[in-house]
Design a protein around this motif. Structure first.
Motif, PDB file in Angstrom:
ATOM      1  N   ASN A 117      -3.725  31.093  12.713  1.00 44.34           N
ATOM      2  CA  ASN A 117      -3.402  31.534  13.709  1.00 44.34           C
ATOM      3  C   ASN A 117      -1.929  30.696  14.059  1.00 44.34           C
ATOM      4  O   ASN A 117      -0.547  31.502  14.855  1.00 44.34           O
ATOM      5  CB  ASN A 117      -4.321  30.894  15.048  1.00 44.34           C
ATOM      6  N   THR A 118      -1.005  29.620  13.106  1.00 47.04           N
ATOM      7  CA  THR A 118       0.110  29.288  12.905  1.00 47.04           C
ATOM      8  C   THR A 118       0.720  30.276  11.309  1.00 47.04           C
ATOM      9  O   THR A 118       2.008  29.999  11.686  1.00 47.04           O
ATOM     10  CB  THR A 118      -0.362  27.888  12.722  1.00 47.04           C
ATOM     11  N   ASP A 119       0.369  30.913  11.109  1.00 46.18           N
ATOM     12  CA  ASP A 119       1.136  31.742   9.429  1.00 46.18           C
ATOM     13  C   ASP A 119       1.593  32.781  10.760  1.00 46.18           C
ATOM     14  O   ASP A 119       1.602  33.880  11.802  1.00 46.18           O
ATOM     15  CB  ASP A 119      -0.724  32.924   8.904  1.00 46.18           C
ATOM     16  N   MET A 120       2.814  32.716  10.498  1.00 43.92           N
ATOM     17  CA  MET A 120       4.427  33.839  11.341  1.00 43.92           C
ATOM     18  C   MET A 120       4.987  34.458   9.774  1.00 43.92           C
ATOM     19  O   MET A 120       4.874  33.349   8.478  1.00 43.92           O
ATOM     20  CB  MET A 120       5.249  32.988  11.581  1.00 43.92           C
ATOM     21  N   SER A 139       5.602  29.723   2.476  1.00 46.70           N
ATOM     22  CA  SER A 139       4.122  29.974   2.415  1.00 46.70           C
ATOM     23  C   SER A 139       3.126  28.242   2.793  1.00 46.70           C
ATOM     24  O   SER A 139       1.929  28.039   3.988  1.00 46.70           O
ATOM     25  CB  SER A 139       2.607  30.810   1.986  1.00 46.70           C
ATOM     26  N   ASN A 140       3.327  27.405   2.788  1.00 41.38           N
ATOM     27  CA  ASN A 140       2.783  26.090   2.512  1.00 41.38           C
ATOM     28  C   ASN A 140       3.658  24.590   3.861  1.00 41.38           C
ATOM     29  O   ASN A 140       3.089  24.510   4.800  1.00 41.38           O
ATOM     30  CB  ASN A 140       3.619  24.434   1.789  1.00 41.38           C
ATOM     31  N   THR A 141       4.659  25.498   4.705  1.00 36.21           N
ATOM     32  CA  THR A 141       5.544  24.523   5.958  1.00 36.21           C
ATOM     33  C   THR A 141       5.612  25.528   6.495  1.00 36.21           C
ATOM     34  O   THR A 141       6.280  25.127   7.804  1.00 36.21           O
ATOM     35  CB  THR A 141       6.684  23.952   5.446  1.00 36.21           C
ATOM     36  N   GLN A 142       5.747  27.224   6.692  1.00 38.48           N
ATOM     37  CA  GLN A 142       5.769  28.044   7.496  1.00 38.48           C
ATOM     38  C   GLN A 142       7.341  27.860   8.098  1.00 38.48           C
ATOM     39  O   GLN A 142       7.562  28.552   9.295  1.00 38.48           O
ATOM     40  CB  GLN A 142       5.136  27.962   8.278  1.00 38.48           C
ATOM     41  N   GLU A 143       8.292  27.553   7.115  1.00 35.57           N
ATOM     42  CA  GLU A 143       9.770  27.852   7.351  1.00 35.57           C
ATOM     43  C   GLU A 143      10.060  28.792   7.141  1.00 35.57           C
ATOM     44  O   GLU A 143       9.748  30.141   5.880  1.00 35.57           O
ATOM     45  CB  GLU A 143      10.645  26.145   7.077  1.00 35.57           C
ATOM     46  N   ALA A 144      11.250  29.054   7.882  1.00 36.14           N
ATOM     47  CA  ALA A 144      12.012  30.562   7.404  1.00 36.14           C
ATOM     48  C   ALA A 144      13.352  30.004   6.797  1.00 36.14           C
ATOM     49  O   ALA A 144      13.879  29.160   6.563  1.00 36.14           O
ATOM     50  CB  ALA A 144      12.851  30.863   8.043  1.00 36.14           C
ATOM     51  N   ILE A 191      21.042  28.575   1.898  1.00 36.21           N
ATOM     52  CA  ILE A 191      22.016  27.801   2.722  1.00 36.21           C
ATOM     53  C   ILE A 191      20.824  26.676   3.758  1.00 36.21           C
ATOM     54  O   ILE A 191      21.263  25.638   4.067  1.00 36.21           O
ATOM     55  CB  ILE A 191      21.933  29.180   4.162  1.00 36.21           C
ATOM     56  N   GLY A 192      19.473  26.560   4.771  1.00 36.18           N
ATOM     57  CA  GLY A 192      18.919  25.819   5.615  1.00 36.18           C
ATOM     58  C   GLY A 192      17.873  26.545   5.578  1.00 36.18           C
ATOM     59  O   GLY A 192      17.351  27.723   5.492  1.00 36.18           O
ATOM     60  N   ARG A 193      17.078  25.792   6.450  1.00 36.00           N
ATOM     61  CA  ARG A 193      15.321  25.983   7.015  1.00 36.00           C
ATOM     62  C   ARG A 193      15.521  26.230   8.086  1.00 36.00           C
ATOM     63  O   ARG A 193      15.858  25.419   8.852  1.00 36.00           O
ATOM     64  CB  ARG A 193      14.656  25.016   6.315  1.00 36.00           C
ATOM     65  N   VAL A 194      14.831  26.968   9.179  1.00 38.35           N
ATOM     66  CA  VAL A 194      14.315  26.879  10.443  1.00 38.35           C
ATOM     67  C   VAL A 194      13.080  26.891   9.977  1.00 38.35           C
ATOM     68  O   VAL A 194      12.352  27.913   9.869  1.00 38.35           O
ATOM     69  CB  VAL A 194      15.057  28.167  11.102  1.00 38.35           C
TER      70      VAL A 194
END
Length: 794
Positions: free
Chosen positions: A288-291, A310-315, A275-278
């Motif tokens: 420390n930016t891994d989420m 895992s590459n862009t750390q986007e949902a 549907i999309g990315r946030v």
């Protein structure tokens, strides 16, 4: 003993007066140094120092060497040799004063080693032993400290406490560390002292504040100075720049830039569609930016799925369950972001997670009809009439407009058109007669489409099971044939009968067996129903006679359990056979049947192979026996054929006595012994049936005589012919005829005496005398034989 007395001059030169008793500084036994009855004198000289970097215009006085034997009359000449002698250092030959003529640098060379000599000016002989001395270069503070390991790069974690060690720097000074303070270095901070400090003695750099923030400033340039003379006034200094990198710690939670995101997607999107990315921002770097992201409300968990790129750390938000615009047009879900790695030292800074709202709008599209309910199984009896209703399928348009639906069957799944469907109602009917035994299941595809838009088509797979009815009678499993011995006793089991039925009743098969009333053989045989869908046939009389009847055909009636019950009649063929005492069948009315009943095809093939092997062995034995017998016969009888072949050699006449060896013809018999035994050339007591081997004797040397008897050859040949005719195991030796006839084209008649076609009295050999001297001996032989025959006849 050597005595040293030292006095220090102002410039650092030394005057050393030494007195030696006994052997001095020279080598023992030196004639120039030893004088009988007196004490040897020694040097008076100095260990010298000279100041580096002398800038005066005159040569720099270094020191003086002097011998205590020098009386000042100029008779002694002073010389030096070694490092810098004659170039850097010059000596006055008369006074012994040494001067430095060049500017010296202690950092390049700290001392010079030289040797001093005192010689007689007249003879140039050494007056004293050659002695070594050192001129040391005295240090001055002329070298500044240098940082030799630069450039320096260090790192320190942000928010480190005050005094945290960052790194260490070191400066080196080329001046003499043992003389004064020229090489004593101290450190200080020229730039960056508000954030870092340096230990003045060790050069260790430490943090001066506790609030270093990488997100505010991630790099500092700190200038460190090193000063010699222990930092006193007049000391020299050098500096270096140290780069200090502030490393990251997880001290910043993730933060969504927006508190709400809106997306839209069509209702027909399949499961798994993105549907999309946030993305939540994090000021930290690296791991420390891994989420990770997760849904926080029940509706979101049910309808949607969120994963982390895992590459862009986007949902990434995807569809987890089919959407329906008619059911719900907007979905609101909460997405939460949280750090994967949390540093427990900074937990008190706050929660390391953040949330945002995501609204998903479902867009309406023209959807194809949907089948309801989605049951895909129907059943119909196989005896259903053509046009009978099998079942009804229902499909509805899910759109708000609710367009009417039309139905059809995909004919690629029903090429024989066994079923039809009503286009308006969806009723499926039979189009042909059904037969479960031919096809028990049918798989067809039903199409549902909008009446005004046939492009909107839905498909449903439908399975139709044909239910069985009892429409096939039972049959014997195979055309049974049985054999019974002529001497069979009553009640003997002949054959067990089983039945097959193409129908499949739900309660299972149950068959009944009986002999029909019209069976004429029922008094010979009986049928027993075993109640397990098989029956047994037994004999009912004592013995049978093959001559009267060798085959019986027994009809058997089989009935199933219905409904309705169906029956059929099968025939059991019973053959009457002859058996041995053990009851094994020996022969029946048909040889082929007996063979097939007793021997399998494999056994027949094996039997034929054995017979062929026996025939081959017999033929081989006969051949070997015949060959062996012919070989023994040829050895025992010593066949004359070889001698006859040799006899065919014409030779060179009477004069040629070496062209042919006549001993081969003379070696078979001793004519004198044979004739003596029979009294006149007879065959002896044995007669023609005597053993030829017992008559073999060595012939004497040939002597030409007119009264030779050739009857022995005739008798021998006759005897061999009789033996060949009587022995049927060997082929005839037709080679005896080879020399009886020369052929029709020969200009000269046959010379052979072996002629079975005419008697010897019919031959006339008188013409041999006209053949020349080469045939003279042959003519005499045949002429003598002719005379003997004539006398015998008379």
């Amino acid at each position: 003993m050597l005595l040293l007395l030292c006095a220090i001059q102002e410039l650092g030169s030394w005057a050393v007066h030494t007195a030696a008793e006994g052997p001095g500084l020279g080598q023992p036994g030196d004639p120039a140094l030893l004088v009988s009855g007196r004490v040897k004198r020694g040097w008076v000289w100095n260990q010298f120092f000279v100041v580096e970097e002398y800038t005066g215009t005159e040569p720099l006085y270094v020191g003086k060497i002097h011998s205590d034997s020098d009386e000042g009359d100029g008779s002694i000449k002073y010389t030096i040799s070694g490092e810098g002698a004659g170039t850097i250092f010059l000596i006055d030959e008369i006074t012994g004063d040494i001067h430095a003529t060049e500017r010296l640098d202690r950092e390049q060379k700290t001392f010079y080693t030289l040797r001093a000599q005192a010689r007689d000016r007249q003879t140039d002989q050494l007056l004293e032993p050659e002695s070594e001395f050192i001129i040391k270069v005295q240090d001055i503070n002329d070298s500044e400290p240098r940082f030799l390991e630069g450039p320096y790069i260090g790192s320190v974690a942000e928010l480190s406490p005050v005094g945290t060690s960052v790194m260490q720097v070191m400066a080196s000074d080329a001046d003499d560390p043992t003389y004064g303070s020229s090489a004593r270095v101290v450190y200080s901070v020229l730039e960056g002292e508000q954030h870092f400090t340096v230990d003045s003695k060790t050069g260790v750099i430490r943090t001066a504040v506790a609030d270093l923030d990488r997100e505010t400033q991630d790099r500092y340039e700190v200038v460190i100075r090193a000063t010699d003379m222990a930092g006193q006034l007049g000391g020299l200094s050098g500096s270096t720049t140290v780069t200090i990198v502030v490393t990251d710690v997880n001290d910043n939670p993730p933060r969504f830039p927006q508190k709400m995101y809106q997306f839209s997607i069509v209702e027909t999107a399949p499961v798994g569609t993105a549907i999309g990315r946030v993305k939540a921002e994090d000021s930290d770097v690296g791991e420390n930016t891994d989420m990770t992201y997760q849904m926080k409300d029940e509706e979101g968990v049910e309808m949607f799925k969120v994963t982390t790129d895992s590459n862009t750390q986007e949902a990434v938000i995807t569809v987890q369950k089919p959407l329906d615009y008619e059911s719900k047009k907007v979905h609101t879900v909460v997405v939460e972001a949280l750090n994967k790695f949390v540093d427990p030292r900074f937990v008190d800074l706050g929660t390391f997670r953040d949330q945002t709202i995501v609204r998903v709008s479902v867009l309406d599209v023209d959807e194809p009809p949907e089948f309801r309910p989605p049951s895909n199984l129907m059943e119909v009896q196989e005896d259903a009439q053509v046009g009978s209703v099998v079942g009804v399928v229902t499909a509805l348009d899910p759109d708000t407009a609710n367009h009417p639906v039309r139905y059809a069957i995909d004919r690629s799944t029903d090429t024989e058109r066994i079923f039809d469907i009503d286009a308006n109602t969806g009723a499926i009917v039979t189009g042909k007669v059904l037969d479960r035994e031919t096809a028990g299941w049918h798989n067809i595809t039903v199409l549902a489409m909008e009446a005004d838009n046939h492009s909107q088509v839905s498909r449903a797979s439908l399975r139709i099971r044909i239910l069985d009815v009892n429409d096939n009678p039972p049959e014997l499993a195979t055309p049974y044939e049985a054999a019974v011995c002529e001497d069979a006793k009553p009640g003997q089991l002949i054959q067990t009968i089983s039945v097959v039925d193409r129908d499949e009743p739900q309660g299972g098969h149950r068959f009944y067996f009986t002999l029909p009333p019209e069976a004429t053989n029922s008094h010979h045989f009986s049928l027993l129903d075993i109640k397990d869908n098989t029956a047994a046939v037994h004999t009912q009389r004592v013995g049978f006679n093959r001559q009267e009847q060798d085959v019986y055909l027994l009809p058997i009636l089989v009935v199933d359990s219905g409904p309705p019950p169906l029956s059929s009649t099968g025939t059991l063929t019973i053959r009457i056979c002859g058996c041995d005492s053990n009851g094994a069948i020996q022969s029946c009315n048909s040889t082929a049947y007996a063979m097939s009943a007793t021997l399998s095809p494999g056994a027949l093939i094996a039997l034929l192979v054995c017979v062929l092997i026996l025939i081959v062995l017999v033929l081989l034995i006969l051949t070997l026996k015949r060959h062996h017998k012919s070989h023994l016969t040829s050895e025992d009888d010593e066949d004359m054929r070889d001698n006859v072949i040799k006899y065919n050699d014409e030779g060179g006449g009477e004069q040629d006595t070496e062209a042919y060896d006549m001993s081969a013809l003379r070696s078979l018999y001793d004519f004198s012994e044979i004739k003596g035994s029979d009294g006149g050339g007879g065959l002896g007591e044995g007669g023609p049936s005597g053993n030829p081997a017992s008559e073999r004797h060595a012939l004497p040397q040939w002597v030409q005589s007119p009264d030779l008897d050739f009857s022995v050859f005739r008798d021998y040949i006759c005897r061999k012919v009789e033996q060949a005719d009587e022995d049927l195991s060997v082929p005839p030796y037709d080679s005896f005829q080879t020399y009886a006839f020369e052929g029709s084209d020969s200009p000269v008649l046959s010379l052979s005496s072996i002629n079975t076609w005419s008697s010897s009295s019919e031959q006339d050999f008188s013409y041999l005398g006209a053949w020349g001297p080469r045939f003279r001996q042959l003519a005499a032989l045949y002429a003598g034989r002719r005379g003997e025959e004539d006398s015998e006849e008379s």
